[in-house]
Design a protein around this motif. Structure first.
Motif, PDB file in Angstrom:
ATOM      1  N   THR A 221     -23.711  14.667 -22.409  1.00 14.62           N
ATOM      2  CA  THR A 221     -23.390  13.282 -22.734  1.00 14.62           C
ATOM      3  C   THR A 221     -21.930  13.141 -23.155  1.00 14.62           C
ATOM      4  OG1 THR A 221     -25.678  12.866 -23.421  1.00 14.62           O
ATOM      5  CG2 THR A 221     -24.001  11.330 -24.215  1.00 14.62           C
TER       6      THR A 221
ATOM      7  N   GLY B  89     -19.280  10.919 -21.231  1.00 20.69           N
ATOM      8  CA  GLY B  89     -18.547   9.870 -21.921  1.00 20.69           C
ATOM      9  C   GLY B  89     -17.081   9.862 -21.524  1.00 20.69           C
TER      10      GLY B  89
ATOM     11  N   LYS C 129     -20.915   1.598 -28.011  1.00 22.99           N
ATOM     12  CA  LYS C 129     -22.341   1.265 -27.910  1.00 22.99           C
ATOM     13  C   LYS C 129     -23.249   2.300 -28.546  1.00 22.99           C
ATOM     14  CE  LYS C 129     -22.821   2.769 -23.049  1.00 22.99           C
ATOM     15  NZ  LYS C 129     -23.131   2.272 -21.693  1.00 22.99           N
ATOM     16  N   TRP C 130     -22.829   3.572 -28.586  1.00 14.93           N
ATOM     17  CA  TRP C 130     -23.709   4.609 -29.117  1.00 14.93           C
ATOM     18  C   TRP C 130     -23.775   4.592 -30.632  1.00 14.93           C
ATOM     19  CZ3 TRP C 130     -21.349   8.308 -32.212  1.00 14.93           C
ATOM     20  CH2 TRP C 130     -19.946   8.365 -32.149  1.00 14.93           C
ATOM     21  N   TRP C 131     -22.845   3.909 -31.300  1.00 14.78           N
ATOM     22  CA  TRP C 131     -22.910   3.857 -32.765  1.00 14.78           C
ATOM     23  C   TRP C 131     -22.876   2.413 -33.270  1.00 14.78           C
ATOM     24  CZ3 TRP C 131     -18.747   2.240 -35.945  1.00 14.78           C
ATOM     25  CH2 TRP C 131     -17.555   1.983 -35.256  1.00 14.78           C
TER      26      TRP C 131
ATOM     27  N   ALA D 230     -25.445  -0.109 -31.417  1.00  7.81           N
ATOM     28  CA  ALA D 230     -26.842   0.320 -31.518  1.00  7.81           C
ATOM     29  C   ALA D 230     -27.360   0.349 -32.955  1.00  7.81           C
ATOM     30  CB  ALA D 230     -27.009   1.699 -30.887  1.00  7.81           C
TER      31      ALA D 230
ATOM     32  N   TYR E  46     -31.132   1.118 -34.549  1.00 10.47           N
ATOM     33  CA  TYR E  46     -31.401   2.299 -35.369  1.00 10.47           C
ATOM     34  C   TYR E  46     -32.135   1.917 -36.647  1.00 10.47           C
ATOM     35  CZ  TYR E  46     -27.916   4.722 -32.455  1.00 10.47           C
ATOM     36  OH  TYR E  46     -27.219   5.276 -31.419  1.00 10.47           O
TER      37      TYR E  46
ATOM     38  N   TRP F  95     -32.436   5.122 -26.722  1.00 12.57           N
ATOM     39  CA  TRP F  95     -31.922   6.463 -26.461  1.00 12.57           C
ATOM     40  C   TRP F  95     -31.021   6.453 -25.220  1.00 12.57           C
ATOM     41  CZ3 TRP F  95     -35.523  11.380 -25.802  1.00 12.57           C
ATOM     42  CH2 TRP F  95     -34.716  12.519 -25.660  1.00 12.57           C
TER      43      TRP F  95
ATOM     44  N   TYR G 223     -29.458   3.908 -23.857  1.00  8.13           N
ATOM     45  CA  TYR G 223     -28.254   3.116 -24.134  1.00  8.13           C
ATOM     46  C   TYR G 223     -27.256   3.919 -24.960  1.00  8.13           C
ATOM     47  CZ  TYR G 223     -25.374  -0.818 -25.716  1.00  8.13           C
ATOM     48  OH  TYR G 223     -24.317  -1.665 -25.982  1.00  8.13           O
ATOM     49  N   ALA G 224     -27.732   4.579 -26.014  1.00  4.57           N
ATOM     50  CA  ALA G 224     -26.859   5.367 -26.871  1.00  4.57           C
ATOM     51  C   ALA G 224     -26.303   6.593 -26.151  1.00  4.57           C
ATOM     52  CB  ALA G 224     -27.603   5.801 -28.133  1.00  4.57           C
ATOM     53  N   ALA G 225     -27.032   7.080 -25.147  1.00  5.24           N
ATOM     54  CA  ALA G 225     -26.574   8.223 -24.352  1.00  5.24           C
ATOM     55  C   ALA G 225     -25.661   7.785 -23.214  1.00  5.24           C
ATOM     56  CB  ALA G 225     -27.765   8.994 -23.805  1.00  5.24           C
ATOM     57  N   LEU G 226     -25.245   6.525 -23.227  1.00  2.00           N
ATOM     58  CA  LEU G 226     -24.224   6.001 -22.308  1.00  2.00           C
ATOM     59  C   LEU G 226     -24.705   5.898 -20.860  1.00  2.00           C
ATOM     60  CD1 LEU G 226     -21.246   8.216 -23.608  1.00  2.00           C
ATOM     61  CD2 LEU G 226     -22.086   6.043 -24.542  1.00  2.00           C
TER      62      LEU G 226
END
Length: 233
Positions: A44, A48, A118-120, A123, A127, A197, A199-202
């Protein structure tokens, strides 16, 4: 139709007692998944940087990471996230005829800017919700269900999903039947967390919806026909 497809079919009849041993039987899978999940993380990170400079998720990494999530979902469906089949999960990244399946549409282009946030940042609302629904820890009023305070002052939350699966297991033990309503609700929570998951994993730019799409299959359109996106060749 969301880019993520997560399905699970209640594989009845189920053994009344096998769920007590599934955690032990799945140890070989857990050991393999430790290695695969580490590879997933580094893949990932590489993806990224690739998205940041090219706007594309490398196809080989994409297929591998989808396979890792698929493997995680099968084992979760067999054990702690559903207990909805007695069929032992295959040791495979590819799609099979297992009653639990997962896939993601590989979009041709991804936003270069979103990969940074988007991953932090984006999201975070998910979370917080999933910490209650699917697991995690938060303090204060967000602690629901059974909560135990540790020596460090943190409140560990027994997530809603754990209660749903536990009650389903008890019902199965005493009645031999898995309550359909509990299964559908568990699938809704699982579907929500796997969308986040991805979405956060790009792996997609489509923001996950704040809803529980319950049931074994993905929701359908108003005409009752699934709106299936076509992956890139």
């Amino acid at each position: 139709m969301h880019a993520v497809t997560l399905t699970g079919h209640l594989d009845e009849p189920l053994s009344r007692w096998l769920w007590l041993l599934k955690w032990l039987l799945a140890i070989p899978h857990f050991l393999v998944l430790v290695v695969l999940d580490i590879a997933f993380f580094f893949g990932t990170v590489v993806a990224g940087f690739a998205i940041l400079f090219t706007g594309r998720y490398p196809r080989g990494l994409f297929d591998f990471n989808v396979g890792v999530i698929r493997w995680n979902w099968r084992v979760a469906f067999y054990t702690h996230s559903a207990l909805a089949t007695d069929r032992y999960p295959p040791f495979a990244l590819r799609r099979t005829d297992y009653p639990a399946d997962f896939d993601v549409v590989d979009t041709e282009r991804l936003s270069r800017g979103l990969v940074l946030v988007k991953w932090w940042l984006l999201a975070i609302p998910h979370y917080l919700v999933l910490a209650v629904l699917a697991g995690g820890w938060l303090g204060g009023p967000l602690a629901v269900g059974y909560a135990a305070q540790g020596d460090d002052g943190r409140v560990t939350i027994a997530p809603v999903l754990a209660f749903v699966v536990f009650f389903a297991a008890v019902a199965l033990l005493f009645t031999g039947t898995y309550p359909r309503g509990l299964f559908d609700f568990a699938m809704g929570i699982n579907r929500w967390q796997y969308r986040v998951w991805v979405y956060a994993a790009l792996m997609c730019d489509e923001y996950p919806p704040f809803r529980l799409d319950q049931g074994g299959d993905e929701p359908t359109t108003s005409t009752g026909v699934r709106d299936v996106a076509v992956p890139r060749p």
